[in-house]
Design an enzyme around this catalytic site. Structure first.
Site, PDB file in Angstrom:
ATOM      1  N   ARG A 111       0.822  -1.238   0.000  1.00  0.00           N
ATOM      2  CA  ARG A 111       0.000   0.000   0.000  1.00  0.00           C
ATOM      3  C   ARG A 111       0.845   1.273   0.000  1.00  0.00           C
ATOM      4  O   ARG A 111       0.417   2.330   0.452  1.00  0.00           O
ATOM      5  CB  ARG A 111      -0.963   0.027   1.181  1.00  0.00           C
ATOM      6  CG  ARG A 111      -1.933  -1.120   1.175  1.00  0.00           C
ATOM      7  CD  ARG A 111      -3.025  -0.958   2.203  1.00  0.00           C
ATOM      8  NE  ARG A 111      -3.829  -2.161   2.229  1.00  0.00           N
ATOM      9  CZ  ARG A 111      -3.554  -3.227   2.973  1.00  0.00           C
ATOM     10  NH1 ARG A 111      -2.503  -3.201   3.786  1.00  0.00           N
ATOM     11  NH2 ARG A 111      -4.312  -4.282   2.925  1.00  0.00           N
ATOM     12  N   LYS A 135       2.600  11.751 -10.909  1.00  0.00           N
ATOM     13  CA  LYS A 135       1.726  10.884 -11.710  1.00  0.00           C
ATOM     14  C   LYS A 135       2.529   9.648 -12.070  1.00  0.00           C
ATOM     15  O   LYS A 135       3.607   9.752 -12.661  1.00  0.00           O
ATOM     16  CB  LYS A 135       1.329  11.589 -13.007  1.00  0.00           C
ATOM     17  CG  LYS A 135       0.166  12.516 -12.888  1.00  0.00           C
ATOM     18  CD  LYS A 135      -0.356  12.726 -14.294  1.00  0.00           C
ATOM     19  CE  LYS A 135      -0.933  14.071 -14.524  1.00  0.00           C
ATOM     20  NZ  LYS A 135      -1.189  14.316 -15.939  1.00  0.00           N
ATOM     21  N   GLU A 177      10.401  19.701 -24.203  1.00  0.00           N
ATOM     22  CA  GLU A 177       9.595  19.994 -22.999  1.00  0.00           C
ATOM     23  C   GLU A 177      10.082  21.280 -22.317  1.00  0.00           C
ATOM     24  O   GLU A 177       9.296  21.978 -21.683  1.00  0.00           O
ATOM     25  CB  GLU A 177       9.635  18.824 -22.003  1.00  0.00           C
ATOM     26  CG  GLU A 177       8.902  17.568 -22.455  1.00  0.00           C
ATOM     27  CD  GLU A 177       7.361  17.638 -22.383  1.00  0.00           C
ATOM     28  OE1 GLU A 177       6.813  18.618 -21.832  1.00  0.00           O
ATOM     29  OE2 GLU A 177       6.715  16.710 -22.902  1.00  0.00           O
ATOM     30  N   LYS A 182       7.509  23.390 -13.566  1.00  0.00           N
ATOM     31  CA  LYS A 182       6.654  22.206 -13.370  1.00  0.00           C
ATOM     32  C   LYS A 182       6.228  22.097 -11.905  1.00  0.00           C
ATOM     33  O   LYS A 182       5.066  21.849 -11.601  1.00  0.00           O
ATOM     34  CB  LYS A 182       7.413  20.945 -13.811  1.00  0.00           C
ATOM     35  CG  LYS A 182       6.691  19.668 -13.501  1.00  0.00           C
ATOM     36  CD  LYS A 182       6.077  19.012 -14.689  1.00  0.00           C
ATOM     37  CE  LYS A 182       5.119  17.900 -14.306  1.00  0.00           C
ATOM     38  NZ  LYS A 182       5.303  16.674 -15.024  1.00  0.00           N
ATOM     39  N   GLU A 225      -4.606  17.301 -10.440  1.00  0.00           N
ATOM     40  CA  GLU A 225      -5.219  17.685 -11.711  1.00  0.00           C
ATOM     41  C   GLU A 225      -6.725  17.878 -11.576  1.00  0.00           C
ATOM     42  O   GLU A 225      -7.509  17.402 -12.399  1.00  0.00           O
ATOM     43  CB  GLU A 225      -4.924  16.592 -12.748  1.00  0.00           C
ATOM     44  CG  GLU A 225      -4.750  17.141 -14.137  1.00  0.00           C
ATOM     45  CD  GLU A 225      -4.063  16.164 -15.083  1.00  0.00           C
ATOM     46  OE1 GLU A 225      -4.048  14.956 -14.817  1.00  0.00           O
ATOM     47  OE2 GLU A 225      -3.552  16.650 -16.096  1.00  0.00           O
ATOM     48  N   ARG A 281      -3.088  22.205 -14.026  1.00  0.00           N
ATOM     49  CA  ARG A 281      -2.080  21.326 -14.637  1.00  0.00           C
ATOM     50  C   ARG A 281      -2.281  21.163 -16.137  1.00  0.00           C
ATOM     51  O   ARG A 281      -1.360  20.797 -16.861  1.00  0.00           O
ATOM     52  CB  ARG A 281      -2.114  19.931 -13.973  1.00  0.00           C
ATOM     53  CG  ARG A 281      -1.073  19.766 -12.884  1.00  0.00           C
ATOM     54  CD  ARG A 281      -1.135  18.379 -12.271  1.00  0.00           C
ATOM     55  NE  ARG A 281      -0.121  17.521 -12.825  1.00  0.00           N
ATOM     56  CZ  ARG A 281       0.643  16.676 -12.119  1.00  0.00           C
ATOM     57  NH1 ARG A 281       0.502  16.554 -10.829  1.00  0.00           N
ATOM     58  NH2 ARG A 281       1.541  15.931 -12.701  1.00  0.00           N
ATOM     59  N   ASN A 329      -0.154  20.478 -20.822  1.00  0.00           N
ATOM     60  CA  ASN A 329      -0.461  19.705 -22.038  1.00  0.00           C
ATOM     61  C   ASN A 329      -0.278  20.515 -23.314  1.00  0.00           C
ATOM     62  O   ASN A 329      -0.675  20.063 -24.388  1.00  0.00           O
ATOM     63  CB  ASN A 329      -1.913  19.197 -21.991  1.00  0.00           C
ATOM     64  CG  ASN A 329      -2.052  18.072 -20.998  1.00  0.00           C
ATOM     65  OD1 ASN A 329      -1.072  17.389 -20.715  1.00  0.00           O
ATOM     66  ND2 ASN A 329      -3.232  17.913 -20.452  1.00  0.00           N
ATOM     67  N   HIS A 334       0.535  18.878 -26.534  1.00  0.00           N
ATOM     68  CA  HIS A 334       0.357  17.438 -26.330  1.00  0.00           C
ATOM     69  C   HIS A 334      -0.899  16.887 -27.016  1.00  0.00           C
ATOM     70  O   HIS A 334      -0.952  15.695 -27.285  1.00  0.00           O
ATOM     71  CB  HIS A 334       0.332  17.099 -24.840  1.00  0.00           C
ATOM     72  CG  HIS A 334       1.704  17.109 -24.215  1.00  0.00           C
ATOM     73  ND1 HIS A 334       2.495  18.243 -24.203  1.00  0.00           N
ATOM     74  CD2 HIS A 334       2.446  16.139 -23.613  1.00  0.00           C
ATOM     75  CE1 HIS A 334       3.642  17.956 -23.596  1.00  0.00           C
ATOM     76  NE2 HIS A 334       3.635  16.690 -23.229  1.00  0.00           N
ATOM     77  N   HIS A 393       0.132  13.964 -29.088  1.00  0.00           N
ATOM     78  CA  HIS A 393      -0.303  12.589 -28.821  1.00  0.00           C
ATOM     79  C   HIS A 393      -0.959  11.985 -30.053  1.00  0.00           C
ATOM     80  O   HIS A 393      -0.773  10.806 -30.363  1.00  0.00           O
ATOM     81  CB  HIS A 393      -1.310  12.550 -27.659  1.00  0.00           C
ATOM     82  CG  HIS A 393      -0.655  12.682 -26.318  1.00  0.00           C
ATOM     83  ND1 HIS A 393      -1.302  13.223 -25.229  1.00  0.00           N
ATOM     84  CD2 HIS A 393       0.589  12.353 -25.900  1.00  0.00           C
ATOM     85  CE1 HIS A 393      -0.476  13.220 -24.188  1.00  0.00           C
ATOM     86  NE2 HIS A 393       0.678  12.697 -24.564  1.00  0.00           N
ATOM     87  N   HIS A 436       8.424  10.923 -28.063  1.00  0.00           N
ATOM     88  CA  HIS A 436       7.445  11.814 -27.422  1.00  0.00           C
ATOM     89  C   HIS A 436       7.816  13.291 -27.606  1.00  0.00           C
ATOM     90  O   HIS A 436       6.989  14.107 -27.999  1.00  0.00           O
ATOM     91  CB  HIS A 436       7.346  11.451 -25.936  1.00  0.00           C
ATOM     92  CG  HIS A 436       6.404  12.336 -25.183  1.00  0.00           C
ATOM     93  ND1 HIS A 436       5.038  12.307 -25.375  1.00  0.00           N
ATOM     94  CD2 HIS A 436       6.635  13.318 -24.268  1.00  0.00           C
ATOM     95  CE1 HIS A 436       4.473  13.212 -24.595  1.00  0.00           C
ATOM     96  NE2 HIS A 436       5.418  13.839 -23.914  1.00  0.00           N
TER      97      HIS A 436
END
Ligand code: GLY
Length: 364
Positions: free
Chosen positions: A121, A143, A185, A227, A237, A242, A246, A249, A253, A266
């Site tokens: 956990r 994340k 980035e 960031k 988020e 946040r 993106n 992105h 993507h 990426h």
């Protein structure tokens, strides 16, 4: 050496950035009091290059060390790999006080962070990113996730590391392509939040590509700061803050997916996505031609692609529909209203989006 703090109340942590920062790792982990047994998740290449150094510095501070290598591909972000790693971790975890170290790029960080979040956990973990992309982006923010055949990052958790240590020396042996991907980035951070960083990149891109210490340290520090500030304001988020991360992105993507994740890394796809986003921003009257040109020049100078090859418009548009914020004319895009001024814009006409992508296709 720079230390930044990510302020998240009980989940706060430091980001240490510097040349040979690895030398002060042991001391910093000791202060965290998170255990004596380091379980290092990495890939064979990183272990080969820097595993000895990491092991030596940890052992010198009294830690025991066990390496677990996983293949250096996106395929390692799978539940099967999670299961393999956790079984190995459990076999090592006999009368030990274990913490995990994610030692590698974004794939390693996402996998190791997710394992740390579910084993017993939740056990502590540390990020030691070895690529520019991971130093400025994926190691910060908590994340963690792995992929399913149905889509990327579908199984994950918000789980913050206890420390991020970005050693600039690791960037010296990256391939030029990997370095440029990380730079994408960094450019994104400048465009959404930091006009000064943009000016710095315009003036210093050569020093960055030549891997001068001071230039690398500066960009990692500034981008990490940007960031962290955004994550601090919207850790899970939930507030829409946040979302500005993106930028580039949505189309990025879609370009990655339409090419089956083959033609572009990426960072390269994000560079193309940013070019689409600035074209839309220009068409909507948010930025001038001059600003548009400065940004596209910087992307070009940074060694990133500026043309979409071997993919067609319909495939890219169709891939957009996998994004839940995109249902044709009903969409939410991150655009810019100037350098450093991100803006979330709703319902951009689909014709403008299509035209912006079409302009980037090589055949046009
Ligand atoms: N781990 C990457 C992020 O939280 O954005």
């Amino acid at each position: 050496m720079h230390t930044l703090k990510v302020n998240l109340k009980k989940r706060s942590y430091d980001i240490i950035i510097g040349n040979s920062a690895i030398d002060i790792l042991g001391k910093n982990i000791t202060c965290l009091n998170i255990g004596l047994d380091a379980y290092i998740i990495t890939n064979p290449l990183v272990k080969n290059k820097f595993g000895g150094l990491l092991s030596k510095t940890l052992k010198a501070s009294g830690f025991s060390v066990r390496f677990k290598t996983v293949p250096d591909t996106e395929k390692s972000k799978s539940l099967e790999e999670v299961s393999r790693v956790i079984k190995d971790l459990a076999s090592y975890d006999i009368k030990r006080k274990i913490f995990i170290i994610a030692f590698g790029g974004g794939v390693i960080g996402d996998l190791a962070g997710f394992v740390a979040s579910i084993y017993k956990r939740g056990i502590p973990y540390i990020q030691i990113p070895t690529t520019l992309l991971a130093q400025v982006d994926s190691s910060i923010g908590g994340k963690t996730a792995v992929d399913l055949p149905e889509g990327k990052n579908l199984v994950g958790a918000f789980y913050q590391p206890r420390l991020v240590l970005s050693d600039i020396n690791f960037l010296k042996t990256l391939s030029q392509r990997q370095l440029c991907c990380g730079l994408s980035e960094v450019i994104k951070c400048a465009l959404i939040k930091d006009p000064q960083l943009f000016l710095y990149l315009e003036k210093n891109y050569k020093n960055i590509l030549l891997r001068k210490n001071s230039a690398l340290e500066h960009i990692v520090q500034r981008a990490s700061q940007i960031k962290s500030k955004i994550v601090q304001m919207d850790e899970r988020e939930e507030k829409g803050i946040r979302t500005i991360l993106n930028f580039g992105h949505t189309a990025g993507h879609a370009i990655e997916a339409a090419s089956n994740f083959k033609h572009y890394s990426h960072g390269e796809a994000v560079a193309l996505g940013m070019l689409v986003a600035i074209e839309i921003s220009r068409k909507m009257g948010f930025i001038s031609n001059r600003i548009f040109e400065r940004i596209s020049d910087l992307i070009l100078m940074a060694g990133l692609p500026t043309r979409i090859k071997k993919i067609n418009l319909n495939d890219i548009i169709n891939a957009h529909y996998h994004d839940k914020k995109f249902t044709g004319d009903k969409n939410r895009l991150v655009l810019i209203k100037g350098i450093g001024k991100a803006q979330i814009v709703k319902n951009v006409p689909i014709g403008i989006i299509k035209a912006a992508i079409k302009k980037r296709l090589l055949q046009n």
